[in-house]
Design an enzyme around this catalytic site. Sequence first.
Site, PDB file in Angstrom:
ATOM      1  N   GLU A  64      12.811  60.377   2.562  1.00  0.00           N
ATOM      2  CA  GLU A  64      12.408  60.409   3.975  1.00  0.00           C
ATOM      3  C   GLU A  64      11.717  61.745   4.255  1.00  0.00           C
ATOM      4  O   GLU A  64      12.131  62.787   3.764  1.00  0.00           O
ATOM      5  CB  GLU A  64      13.665  60.286   4.860  1.00  0.00           C
ATOM      6  CG  GLU A  64      13.347  60.261   6.344  1.00  0.00           C
ATOM      7  CD  GLU A  64      14.603  60.103   7.222  1.00  0.00           C
ATOM      8  OE1 GLU A  64      15.699  60.511   6.796  1.00  0.00           O
ATOM      9  OE2 GLU A  64      14.467  59.560   8.337  1.00  0.00           O
ATOM     10  N   CYS A  96      16.973  55.587   6.188  1.00  0.00           N
ATOM     11  CA  CYS A  96      18.110  56.447   6.525  1.00  0.00           C
ATOM     12  C   CYS A  96      19.108  55.823   7.498  1.00  0.00           C
ATOM     13  O   CYS A  96      19.903  54.994   7.093  1.00  0.00           O
ATOM     14  CB  CYS A  96      17.597  57.795   7.021  1.00  0.00           C
ATOM     15  SG  CYS A  96      18.827  59.095   6.765  1.00  0.00           S
ATOM     16  N   LYS A 142      10.977  53.121  10.986  1.00  0.00           N
ATOM     17  CA  LYS A 142      12.440  53.227  11.163  1.00  0.00           C
ATOM     18  C   LYS A 142      12.857  52.507  12.447  1.00  0.00           C
ATOM     19  O   LYS A 142      12.326  52.777  13.532  1.00  0.00           O
ATOM     20  CB  LYS A 142      12.814  54.699  11.221  1.00  0.00           C
ATOM     21  CG  LYS A 142      14.285  54.999  11.164  1.00  0.00           C
ATOM     22  CD  LYS A 142      14.461  56.524  11.104  1.00  0.00           C
ATOM     23  CE  LYS A 142      15.859  56.957  10.791  1.00  0.00           C
ATOM     24  NZ  LYS A 142      15.929  58.421  10.598  1.00  0.00           N
TER      25      LYS A 142
HETATM   26  O1  LIG Z   1      23.385  58.425   9.624  1.00  0.00           O
HETATM   27  C1  LIG Z   1      23.505  59.619   9.323  1.00  0.00           C
HETATM   28  O2  LIG Z   1      24.590  60.169   9.258  1.00  0.00           O
HETATM   29  C2  LIG Z   1      22.300  60.439   9.007  1.00  0.00           C
HETATM   30  C3  LIG Z   1      21.027  59.747   9.362  1.00  0.00           C
HETATM   31  C4  LIG Z   1      19.818  60.580   9.173  1.00  0.00           C
HETATM   32  O3  LIG Z   1      19.869  61.694   8.736  1.00  0.00           O
HETATM   33  C5  LIG Z   1      18.510  60.014   9.493  1.00  0.00           C
HETATM   34  O4  LIG Z   1      18.433  58.894   9.977  1.00  0.00           O
HETATM   35  O5  LIG Z   1      17.515  60.694   9.247  1.00  0.00           O
END
Ligand SMILES: O=C(O)CCC(=O)C(=O)O
Length: 294
Positions: free
Chosen positions: A48, A169, A127
């Site tokens: 990411e 993510c 996303k």
């Molecule tokens: O869900 C999480 O704990 C981290 C998510 C995250 O870092 C993101 O979505 O970029």
Amino acid sequence: MATFLKKPLKLALVQLASGADKAVNLSHARSKVLEAAQAGAGLIVLPECFNSPYGTQYFPKYAETLHPSPPTKEQSPSFHALSAIAAEANAYLIGGSIPELEPETKKFYNTSLVFSPTGSLIGTHRKTHLFDIDIPGKIKFKESDVLSPGNELTVIDLPEYGKIGLAICYDIRFPESAMIAARKGAFLLVYPGAFNTTTGPLHWSLLGRARAVDNQTYVALCSPSRDLEATYHAYGHSLIADPSAGILSEAEEKETIIYADLDNDTIVNTRKGIPIYTQRRFDVYPDVSGEGSK
Ligand SMILES: O=C(O)CCC(=O)C(=O)O
């Protein structure tokens, strides 16, 4: 025998070290992707926000315009770099994600671009679930201060291999999207991600293994390496889980490439052994939103 993965696949996740200089990040990504291709990988994944630091303050500065597609080199240097890298590597390439600016609406997205071994764009994912959390004393993050969510789930066909589910993510916390991709026949669920040093140790591996055991597919989580000089400390620990939720390969915090060999038999045999695929009771829970239930 059912075919989800048409032929064996070596998967590589590049746990990339990125900094503030986008051009340097892109050329560094190129050398690591070529290294993975040299090692025989047919599908290579970047993390990411692989071409920028991660943080809401950085999204507008690093954002690129992808529409109308294809963009010019000025509009999206990352699009052109990824396309060229995929072709040079002669491998499928999931370009982690980049901040995207939609020029008409002026909205920002966190977007993943996927290229074929000839360098053609074959899929994108914006996303869908934004990372908005607040754990007092530990971490507060609000992607929605700057980003808008994408409104589609993403399944991409890699013609030589089969289908993959792609999400980014925080999306991994929502099992529904993974299940839909798996039911559409995906052999692999891929999450470029950048968990942190609070939620990473708690949930990263658990979520990767959970999505694997729910769906009996391979799962890949690809993080940036940890940079303690950066404002956001990524967890690292990129990992590949098999369809029984065993971990095939896991990185530590530093920059590295991890690999795993994926095959169809493992998926089929996992589903034969524990046949949840044929045991589902959609007659009992046709609507998993809960709205239709008593
Ligand atoms: O869900 C999480 O704990 C981290 C998510 C995250 O870092 C993101 O979505 O970029």
